[in-house]
Write a protein that holds these residues in place. Structure first.
Motif, mmCIF file in Angstrom:
data_model
loop_
_atom_site.group_PDB
_atom_site.id
_atom_site.type_symbol
_atom_site.label_atom_id
_atom_site.label_comp_id
_atom_site.label_asym_id
_atom_site.label_seq_id
_atom_site.Cartn_x
_atom_site.Cartn_y
_atom_site.Cartn_z
ATOM 1 N N ASP A 32 -4.209 16.396 17.017
ATOM 2 C CA ASP A 32 -3.244 15.552 16.305
ATOM 3 C C ASP A 32 -2.126 16.468 15.797
ATOM 4 O OD1 ASP A 32 -1.813 14.002 14.548
ATOM 5 O OD2 ASP A 32 -3.520 13.389 13.314
ATOM 6 N N LEU A 33 -0.972 16.466 16.490
ATOM 7 C CA LEU A 33 0.092 17.419 16.148
ATOM 8 C C LEU A 33 0.797 17.043 14.843
ATOM 9 C CD1 LEU A 33 1.673 17.967 19.697
ATOM 10 C CD2 LEU A 33 0.087 19.458 18.483
ATOM 11 N N VAL A 34 0.991 15.750 14.605
ATOM 12 C CA VAL A 34 1.749 15.322 13.410
ATOM 13 C C VAL A 34 0.856 15.324 12.168
ATOM 14 C CG1 VAL A 34 2.936 13.329 12.387
ATOM 15 C CG2 VAL A 34 3.477 14.054 14.726
ATOM 16 N N ALA A 35 -0.384 14.884 12.331
ATOM 17 C CA ALA A 35 -1.385 14.922 11.265
ATOM 18 C C ALA A 35 -0.846 14.419 9.926
ATOM 19 C CB ALA A 35 -1.942 16.352 11.123
ATOM 20 N N ASP A 36 -0.438 13.149 9.886
ATOM 21 C CA ASP A 36 -0.027 12.562 8.607
ATOM 22 C C ASP A 36 -0.804 11.269 8.396
ATOM 23 O OD1 ASP A 36 1.209 10.699 10.219
ATOM 24 O OD2 ASP A 36 3.236 11.066 9.469
ATOM 25 N N ARG A 37 -0.368 10.469 7.398
ATOM 26 C CA ARG A 37 -1.162 9.285 7.079
ATOM 27 C C ARG A 37 -1.021 8.170 8.118
ATOM 28 N NH1 ARG A 37 -3.988 9.883 2.155
ATOM 29 N NH2 ARG A 37 -4.277 12.120 2.158
ATOM 30 N N TRP A 38 -0.007 8.245 8.993
ATOM 31 C CA TRP A 38 0.031 7.300 10.117
ATOM 32 C C TRP A 38 -1.083 7.642 11.096
ATOM 33 C CZ3 TRP A 38 2.310 2.866 9.995
ATOM 34 C CH2 TRP A 38 3.576 2.689 9.432
ATOM 35 N N THR A 39 -1.167 8.922 11.438
ATOM 36 C CA THR A 39 -2.121 9.280 12.492
ATOM 37 C C THR A 39 -3.558 9.250 11.970
ATOM 38 O OG1 THR A 39 -1.817 11.651 12.068
ATOM 39 C CG2 THR A 39 -0.455 10.680 13.786
ATOM 40 N N PHE A 57 4.639 4.920 2.097
ATOM 41 C CA PHE A 57 4.205 6.271 1.736
ATOM 42 C C PHE A 57 5.185 6.831 0.703
ATOM 43 C CE2 PHE A 57 3.544 5.088 6.092
ATOM 44 C CZ PHE A 57 2.207 5.349 6.313
ATOM 45 N N SER A 58 4.673 7.272 -0.417
ATOM 46 C CA SER A 58 5.560 7.882 -1.423
ATOM 47 C C SER A 58 4.734 8.637 -2.451
ATOM 48 C CB SER A 58 6.390 6.810 -2.139
ATOM 49 O OG SER A 58 7.100 7.394 -3.216
ATOM 50 N N GLU A 92 -9.600 3.552 -1.356
ATOM 51 C CA GLU A 92 -8.975 4.863 -1.587
ATOM 52 C C GLU A 92 -7.540 4.667 -2.113
ATOM 53 O OE1 GLU A 92 -8.880 7.283 2.067
ATOM 54 O OE2 GLU A 92 -6.850 7.836 1.471
ATOM 55 N N LEU A 93 -6.826 3.693 -1.528
ATOM 56 C CA LEU A 93 -5.439 3.461 -1.963
ATOM 57 C C LEU A 93 -5.384 2.877 -3.375
ATOM 58 C CD1 LEU A 93 -4.017 2.169 1.434
ATOM 59 C CD2 LEU A 93 -3.354 4.267 0.244
ATOM 60 N N ARG A 94 -6.351 2.017 -3.690
ATOM 61 C CA ARG A 94 -6.365 1.448 -5.047
ATOM 62 C C ARG A 94 -6.745 2.522 -6.068
ATOM 63 N NH1 ARG A 94 -7.933 -3.459 -2.034
ATOM 64 N NH2 ARG A 94 -10.047 -2.645 -1.842
ATOM 65 N N THR A 117 0.884 -1.167 0.000
ATOM 66 C CA THR A 117 0.000 0.000 0.000
ATOM 67 C C THR A 117 0.922 1.217 0.000
ATOM 68 O OG1 THR A 117 -0.082 0.025 2.420
ATOM 69 C CG2 THR A 117 -1.890 -1.083 1.288
ATOM 70 N N VAL A 118 0.673 2.131 -0.934
ATOM 71 C CA VAL A 118 1.544 3.312 -1.034
ATOM 72 C C VAL A 118 0.666 4.554 -0.891
ATOM 73 C CG1 VAL A 118 3.345 4.467 -2.358
ATOM 74 C CG2 VAL A 118 3.019 2.001 -2.624
ATOM 75 N N ASP A 119 0.724 5.142 0.281
ATOM 76 C CA ASP A 119 -0.133 6.295 0.591
ATOM 77 C C ASP A 119 0.650 7.591 0.344
ATOM 78 O OD1 ASP A 119 -2.376 7.643 1.481
ATOM 79 O OD2 ASP A 119 -2.534 6.523 3.356
ATOM 80 N N GLU A 120 -0.070 8.697 0.490
ATOM 81 C CA GLU A 120 0.553 10.012 0.253
ATOM 82 C C GLU A 120 1.690 10.285 1.236
ATOM 83 O OE1 GLU A 120 -1.171 13.942 1.767
ATOM 84 O OE2 GLU A 120 -2.017 13.720 -0.237
ATOM 85 N N ARG A 121 2.760 10.917 0.786
ATOM 86 C CA ARG A 121 3.898 11.244 1.642
ATOM 87 C C ARG A 121 3.885 12.719 2.055
ATOM 88 N NH1 ARG A 121 6.885 8.872 4.853
ATOM 89 N NH2 ARG A 121 4.921 9.697 5.590
#
Ligand SMILES: NC(=O)C1=CN([C@@H]2O[C@H](COP(=O)(O)OP(=O)(O)OC[C@H]3O[C@@H](n4cnc5c(N)ncnc54)[C@H](OP(=O)(O)O)[C@@H]3O)[C@@H](O)[C@H]2O)C=CC1
Length: 602
Positions: free
Chosen positions: A316-323, A390-391, A359-361, A275-279
């Motif tokens: 959420d301070l980092v607010a990325d695709r992990w969080t 992520f990339s 969404e990822l597909r 799975t390659v999500d937004e970076r």
């Protein structure tokens, strides 16, 4: 971002069946035995390309306070925390030519950490350093490792290009005898094992792998002498080369776009798509993260850990695709029970998971112009069956004329390596260079590898005992019969995607154990009863992972499709709860792990 479509029951049933078929297509009868250990079997693949060769030095036969095995972040942080406790002679022994651990070895093009740098880089409050990118390149991370080592004077006693080969408890002196592959036999009052989880490169056991006549290496030993360039690219020597790369995990995802830029032609041999999500990497300034305020880094790191552990965190301070995807990681923790019974949880989770995977597909379709390549790149399994990646550069690489995607799922990977290249599905691909991005023997380094015998009281071999009785520890750190030996790692401890945070908490704990023993002139050794009590805590809350892992595609998360090992492997309530438990235990009960010495400390 568009709102993901929530699938209806019919769509979910179709997906479930598709996932089952994809899983069956991939499971191999040989499981983890398909891999070969680069270090043990292929010395060439494991050799250190970053150091001229070990410096000459005389073997050591002295006595130090603490020997720390491993000079990655676990070892460096242990050294730093020991210094803060006033421990004088700390000797870090490291196989690489410098500090850095995984960041010493992994210098492949494009190497970055995909956990936010402001939470990943440890001791930012203590060192005053503020990372320059949201996701730091490997070189910046390695330089930070060196920064901490210098700050805490850890170079003074360090031994590089040295592997510990045996640990033997000497009852007469109540010290450990430490033997190394450089002829050292020295003593240490305490041993801390910090050998990491991604240490030993692994290679697929593909028939003919030894026959390849072109150039070949593993991504964790990148050969810039052959490719030219640096981790930032510019591999001009590949301009006329046919390059093959095997593996599309978190490493492949980062290296492939760089190779696509520079290689004459690049063949990507994929078995299971990630799975390659937004970076969305970007430069940052201190004001973006509130740097400058005392304790800013600790606050941000704690906030991230709370979110990915399923705890309430406020903002959420980092607010990325992990969080923002953290809810989908919750299934790995029993905290899911907050959502009701298993059935209720599973139904809600499956719908959320399917929406995320759809969404990822859809992202693949948006980024890849060739529909046939896009289909091959789509992941058909549940989120986090494989480590999420992520990339923003990976998918566009497949729009280039000089990149060919070769799907190897139907043949369970590359069929054969020949003198000239590789064979997949009967088609031969001629190559000048073959690069293995095939990962590591996860969790089997150091003491757990079986190649570093540890003999405790009465000559008992640690792994023999664990094979007979199962692993036995108190909090994952200490074991009865093995005094003054402290292990860092995830076993019967806790883990999280921000592993340096985990390591720092472990280092604080290890240093507190040593300091308490020093203050009391005692040994650190838990009683069998305290180990039993800890195993009971682990077993009581152990999550039922099987239902999830059994449906996943094979990989190291589920022992290549064979499910999780029996028995509790980690504290089941997540890292935040575990750290709270450890802190309270240090306040109230630490003395319970101390035993009187029979020999005064030399
Ligand atoms: N924080 C970060 O930014 C980064 C972290 N990492 C860490 O390192 C870990 C290891 O990542 P990585 O080095 O990518 O290794 P992985 O084990 O995740 O991936 C190995 C890859 O090799 C493929 N493979 C193995 N054998 C064959 C074969 N015979 N034929 C074809 N393909 C094959 C695997 O396919 P299959 O999936 O089918 O088995 C998989 O795609 C990650 O999980 C992560 O924890 C790595 C890079 C960056």
């Amino acid at each position: 971002m568009t709102t993901p479509h929530t699938p209806d029951p019919h769509e979910l049933a179709v997906l479930r069946e598709r996932y089952r078929l994809e899983r069956e297509r991939r499971v191999r009868s040989d499981g983890a035995a398909q891999y070969r250990d680069a270090d043990a079997e292929f010395g060439y693949y494991a050799a250190d390309p970053y150091t001229e060769g070990p410096a000459d030095r005389a073997p050591l036969h002295d006595l130090v306070d603490v020997v720390v095995i491993g000079g990655g972040f676990g070892g460096i942080l242990t050294g730093a925390r020991l210094r803060q406790q006033g421990v004088a002679r700390v000797r870090i022994v490291e196989k690489g030519g410098d500090f850095g651990g995984t960041w010493y070895w992994n210098r492949y093009p494009g190497v970055h950490c995909d956990v936010e740098s402001h939470v990943y880089l440890p001791m930012l409050d203590e060192t005053g350093y503020v990372p320059e990118w949201k996701y730091a390149p490997g070189d910046e991370i390695r330089r930070h490792a060196v920064r901490i080592a210098r700050r805490f004077d850890l170079y003074a006693d360090a031994l590089f290009s040295t592997g510990v080969t045996a640990l033997t408890w000497d009852e007469a002196s109540e010290t450990w005898l430490v033997s190394t592959d450089r002829g050292d036999d020295f003593r240490a009052a305490y041993v801390v094992s910090a050998t990491g989880t991604l240490t030993d490169p692994k290679l697929p056991g593909i028939p003919g792998i030894e026959d390849f006549a072109g150039h070949t290496f593993h991504t964790s030993r990148w050969d810039y002498a052959y490719t030219g360039g640096t981790p930032e690219g510019g591999m001009t020597r590949l301009a006329d080369k046919r390059v093959g790369i095997v593996g599309t995990g978190a490493t492949g995802i980062q290296a492939i776009p760089m190779l696509a830029e520079d290689a004459g032609h690049l063949y990507v041999f994929q078995r299971t798509p990630s799975t390659v999500d937004e970076r969305a990497n970007r430069r940052t300034v201190p004001a973006d993260v509130g740097a400058g305020r005392a304790g800013w880094a600790r606050e941000r790191r704690d906030n991230f850990l709370r979110i990915v552990s399923g705890e309430s965190a406020g903002r959420d301070l980092v607010a990325d695709r992990w969080t923002t995807s953290a809810g989908l990681l919750e299934k790995l923790l029993p905290s899911f029970r907050r959502h009701g019974d298993r059935h209720t949880f599973e139904a809600a989770y499956e719908a959320a998971d399917a929406a995320k995977m759809n969404e990822l597909r859809a992202r693949v379709d948006r980024c890849v112009t060739d529909p046939e390549a896009a289909e091959k790149l789509k992941p058909w399994y549940r989120y986090a069956c494989k480590r999420p990646t992520f990339s923003d550069l990976y998918y566009p690489a497949f729009n280039r004329d000089n990149v060919t995607l070769v799907d190897t799922a139907d043949t369970h990977g590359i069929e054969r390596v020949t003198e000239d290249g590789v064979v997949v599905g009967g088609t031969a691909y001629a190559l000048d260079c073959l690069i293995f991005a095939t990962g590591f023997n996860v969790g089997t380094s150091g003491i757990h590898s079986g190649r570093l015998p540890v003999r405790g009281r009465d000559g008992v071999h640690l792994l023999d005992r664990w094979r007979r009785q199962g692993p036995r520890t108190l909090h994952g750190f200490t074991s009865n019969g093995f005094p003054n030996l402290v292990q860092l790692g995830s076993l019967q401890n806790a883990s999280s995607v921000n592993f340096t945070h985990i390591l720092d908490e472990q280092a604080v704990h290890a240093a507190a154990l040593v300091a308490a023993a020093e203050a009391d002139d005692a040994l650190v050794e838990p009683s069998p009863a305290s180990e039993d009590a800890w195993l009971a805590v682990l077993a009581e809350g152990a999550p039922d992972h099987e239902w999830f892992h059994a449906e996943c595609t094979p990989g190291y998360y589920n022992r290549e499709g064979r499910g999780r090992p029996n028995g509790p492997i980690a504290y089941p309530h997540g890292a935040v709860a575990f750290h709270r438990l450890l802190g309270e235990w240090r306040e109230k009960s630490l003395s319970e792990v101390l035993r009187s010495r029979t020999v005064p400390r030399a």
